[in-house]
Design a protein around this motif. Structure first.
Motif, PDB file in Angstrom:
ATOM      1  N   LEU A  12       0.837  -1.196   0.000  1.00 20.25           N
ATOM      2  CA  LEU A  12       0.000   0.000   0.000  1.00 20.25           C
ATOM      3  C   LEU A  12       0.873   1.248   0.000  1.00 20.25           C
ATOM      4  O   LEU A  12       1.929   1.280   0.636  1.00 20.25           O
ATOM      5  CB  LEU A  12      -0.927   0.015   1.210  1.00 20.25           C
ATOM      6  N   GLU A  13       0.436   2.247  -0.717  1.00 17.39           N
ATOM      7  CA  GLU A  13       1.067   3.565  -0.827  1.00 17.39           C
ATOM      8  C   GLU A  13       2.354   3.573  -1.652  1.00 17.39           C
ATOM      9  O   GLU A  13       2.980   4.623  -1.785  1.00 17.39           O
ATOM     10  CB  GLU A  13       1.258   4.213   0.545  1.00 17.39           C
ATOM     11  N   GLU A  14       2.781   2.425  -2.210  1.00 18.96           N
ATOM     12  CA  GLU A  14       3.875   2.459  -3.191  1.00 18.96           C
ATOM     13  C   GLU A  14       3.451   3.424  -4.288  1.00 18.96           C
ATOM     14  O   GLU A  14       2.271   3.512  -4.608  1.00 18.96           O
ATOM     15  CB  GLU A  14       4.044   1.092  -3.868  1.00 18.96           C
ATOM     16  N   ASN A  15       4.406   4.134  -4.866  1.00 12.57           N
ATOM     17  CA  ASN A  15       4.026   5.007  -5.976  1.00 12.57           C
ATOM     18  C   ASN A  15       5.173   5.153  -6.969  1.00 12.57           C
ATOM     19  O   ASN A  15       6.305   4.829  -6.665  1.00 12.57           O
ATOM     20  CB  ASN A  15       3.531   6.366  -5.483  1.00 12.57           C
ATOM     21  N   ARG A  16       4.793   5.616  -8.138  1.00 13.87           N
ATOM     22  CA  ARG A  16       5.762   5.918  -9.190  1.00 13.87           C
ATOM     23  C   ARG A  16       5.241   7.100  -9.989  1.00 13.87           C
ATOM     24  O   ARG A  16       4.038   7.337 -10.049  1.00 13.87           O
ATOM     25  CB  ARG A  16       6.019   4.715 -10.086  1.00 13.87           C
ATOM     26  N   ILE A  17       6.164   7.840 -10.592  1.00 14.17           N
ATOM     27  CA  ILE A  17       5.813   9.029 -11.375  1.00 14.17           C
ATOM     28  C   ILE A  17       6.452   8.882 -12.751  1.00 14.17           C
ATOM     29  O   ILE A  17       7.632   8.526 -12.867  1.00 14.17           O
ATOM     30  CB  ILE A  17       6.283  10.315 -10.680  1.00 14.17           C
ATOM     31  N   THR A  18       5.677   9.176 -13.773  1.00 13.55           N
ATOM     32  CA  THR A  18       6.171   9.053 -15.145  1.00 13.55           C
ATOM     33  C   THR A  18       6.970  10.292 -15.541  1.00 13.55           C
ATOM     34  O   THR A  18       6.950  11.313 -14.851  1.00 13.55           O
ATOM     35  CB  THR A  18       5.009   8.904 -16.138  1.00 13.55           C
ATOM     36  N   LEU A  19       7.581  10.197 -16.690  1.00 12.90           N
ATOM     37  CA  LEU A  19       8.167  11.366 -17.325  1.00 12.90           C
ATOM     38  C   LEU A  19       7.037  12.233 -17.868  1.00 12.90           C
ATOM     39  O   LEU A  19       5.882  11.807 -17.931  1.00 12.90           O
ATOM     40  CB  LEU A  19       9.085  10.933 -18.476  1.00 12.90           C
ATOM     41  N   GLY A  20       7.364  13.435 -18.316  1.00 12.84           N
ATOM     42  CA  GLY A  20       6.353  14.341 -18.854  1.00 12.84           C
ATOM     43  C   GLY A  20       6.044  14.074 -20.321  1.00 12.84           C
ATOM     44  O   GLY A  20       6.833  13.455 -21.034  1.00 12.84           O
ATOM     45  N   ARG A  21       4.889  14.567 -20.749  1.00 10.11           N
ATOM     46  CA  ARG A  21       4.470  14.473 -22.161  1.00 10.11           C
ATOM     47  C   ARG A  21       3.691  15.736 -22.487  1.00 10.11           C
ATOM     48  O   ARG A  21       2.723  16.067 -21.819  1.00 10.11           O
ATOM     49  CB  ARG A  21       3.601  13.227 -22.342  1.00 10.11           C
ATOM     50  N   THR A  22       4.120  16.467 -23.516  1.00  7.59           N
ATOM     51  CA  THR A  22       3.461  17.703 -23.927  1.00  7.59           C
ATOM     52  C   THR A  22       2.323  17.382 -24.891  1.00  7.59           C
ATOM     53  O   THR A  22       2.498  16.633 -25.847  1.00  7.59           O
ATOM     54  CB  THR A  22       4.480  18.666 -24.564  1.00  7.59           C
ATOM     55  N   ILE A  23       1.174  17.976 -24.632  1.00 11.36           N
ATOM     56  CA  ILE A  23      -0.015  17.782 -25.464  1.00 11.36           C
ATOM     57  C   ILE A  23       0.054  18.755 -26.637  1.00 11.36           C
ATOM     58  O   ILE A  23       0.257  19.960 -26.448  1.00 11.36           O
ATOM     59  CB  ILE A  23      -1.303  18.025 -24.645  1.00 11.36           C
ATOM     60  N   THR A  24      -0.133  18.235 -27.846  1.00 14.10           N
ATOM     61  CA  THR A  24      -0.002  19.048 -29.054  1.00 14.10           C
ATOM     62  C   THR A  24      -1.332  19.177 -29.780  1.00 14.10           C
ATOM     63  O   THR A  24      -2.279  18.427 -29.518  1.00 14.10           O
ATOM     64  CB  THR A  24       1.015  18.421 -30.025  1.00 14.10           C
ATOM     65  N   GLU A  25      -1.373  20.113 -30.704  1.00 13.64           N
ATOM     66  CA  GLU A  25      -2.550  20.246 -31.554  1.00 13.64           C
ATOM     67  C   GLU A  25      -2.764  18.968 -32.363  1.00 13.64           C
ATOM     68  O   GLU A  25      -3.903  18.534 -32.564  1.00 13.64           O
ATOM     69  CB  GLU A  25      -2.410  21.444 -32.494  1.00 13.64           C
ATOM     70  N   THR A  26      -1.696  18.351 -32.799  1.00 14.35           N
ATOM     71  CA  THR A  26      -1.797  17.094 -33.545  1.00 14.35           C
ATOM     72  C   THR A  26      -2.489  16.025 -32.715  1.00 14.35           C
ATOM     73  O   THR A  26      -3.329  15.277 -33.230  1.00 14.35           O
ATOM     74  CB  THR A  26      -0.403  16.620 -33.997  1.00 14.35           C
ATOM     75  N   ASP A  27      -2.162  15.933 -31.425  1.00 16.83           N
ATOM     76  CA  ASP A  27      -2.837  14.979 -30.543  1.00 16.83           C
ATOM     77  C   ASP A  27      -4.349  15.179 -30.586  1.00 16.83           C
ATOM     78  O   ASP A  27      -5.123  14.234 -30.708  1.00 16.83           O
ATOM     79  CB  ASP A  27      -2.374  15.142 -29.084  1.00 16.83           C
ATOM     80  N   ILE A  28      -4.762  16.444 -30.484  1.00 18.03           N
ATOM     81  CA  ILE A  28      -6.193  16.771 -30.450  1.00 18.03           C
ATOM     82  C   ILE A  28      -6.862  16.432 -31.777  1.00 18.03           C
ATOM     83  O   ILE A  28      -7.946  15.834 -31.799  1.00 18.03           O
ATOM     84  CB  ILE A  28      -6.392  18.247 -30.055  1.00 18.03           C
TER      85      ILE A  28
END
Length: 148
Positions: A12-28
């Motif tokens: 319980l309470e183990e956690n992990r954090i990912t790297l970042g990812r920028t949202i683009t107009e292409t994604d949308i």
């Protein structure tokens, strides 16, 4: 990365954090085409100028999809997705925002199949300002090391 982490080994309470990812107009644009969601909130810059946020926002389902994908850096070979619950979009995500995901073990409980347990992960998505933009619970069915 592939691992084998059995139900008994998850804490319980183990956690992990990912790297970042920028949202683009292409994604949308791609997500609109795949989902059929061409609502003006996502596609019409001029109309959005008349709305409270003043600019286009990313689809909530896009953010959910990208966030789940970001967590796939770690694949537990003895676990499978059982479902998602309590999905909430708490703040809009805009073109150019960078998101990252924090996954924390929230709950563990027995499953009706005695060789498995259920693990609930709290999935929290933050923007570059450390503001919570989305959260949900990811439920996993995980093999037990000691078969009941």
């Amino acid at each position: 990365m592939f691992i084998k982490k059995y139900f008994e080994e998850i804490k319980l309470e183990e956690n992990r954090i990912t790297l970042g990812r920028t949202i683009t107009e292409t994604d949308i644009v791609i997500h609109a085409g795949q989902s059929g969601d061409f609502f003006p909130h996502h596609m019409d810059e001029e109309w959005c100028k008349t709305q409270p946020f003043k600019k286009r926002i990313a689809h909530g389902t896009l953010i959910f999809t990208i966030a789940v994908g970001m967590t796939a850096q770690l694949i537990n070979e003895v676990a499978m997705t059982y479902g998602y619950e309590r999905l909430r979009f708490t703040k809009p995500v805009f073109i150019g925002d960078t998101i990252k995901v924090k996954v924390s073990i929230k709950e563990k409980k027995d499953h009706k199949k005695p060789n498995y347990g259920l693990v609930t992960e709290l999935v929290e998505v933050f923007n570059q300002h450390e503001e919570l933009v989305m959260l949900c619970e990811h439920i996993l069915m995980v093999e037990r090391k000691s078969q009941a």
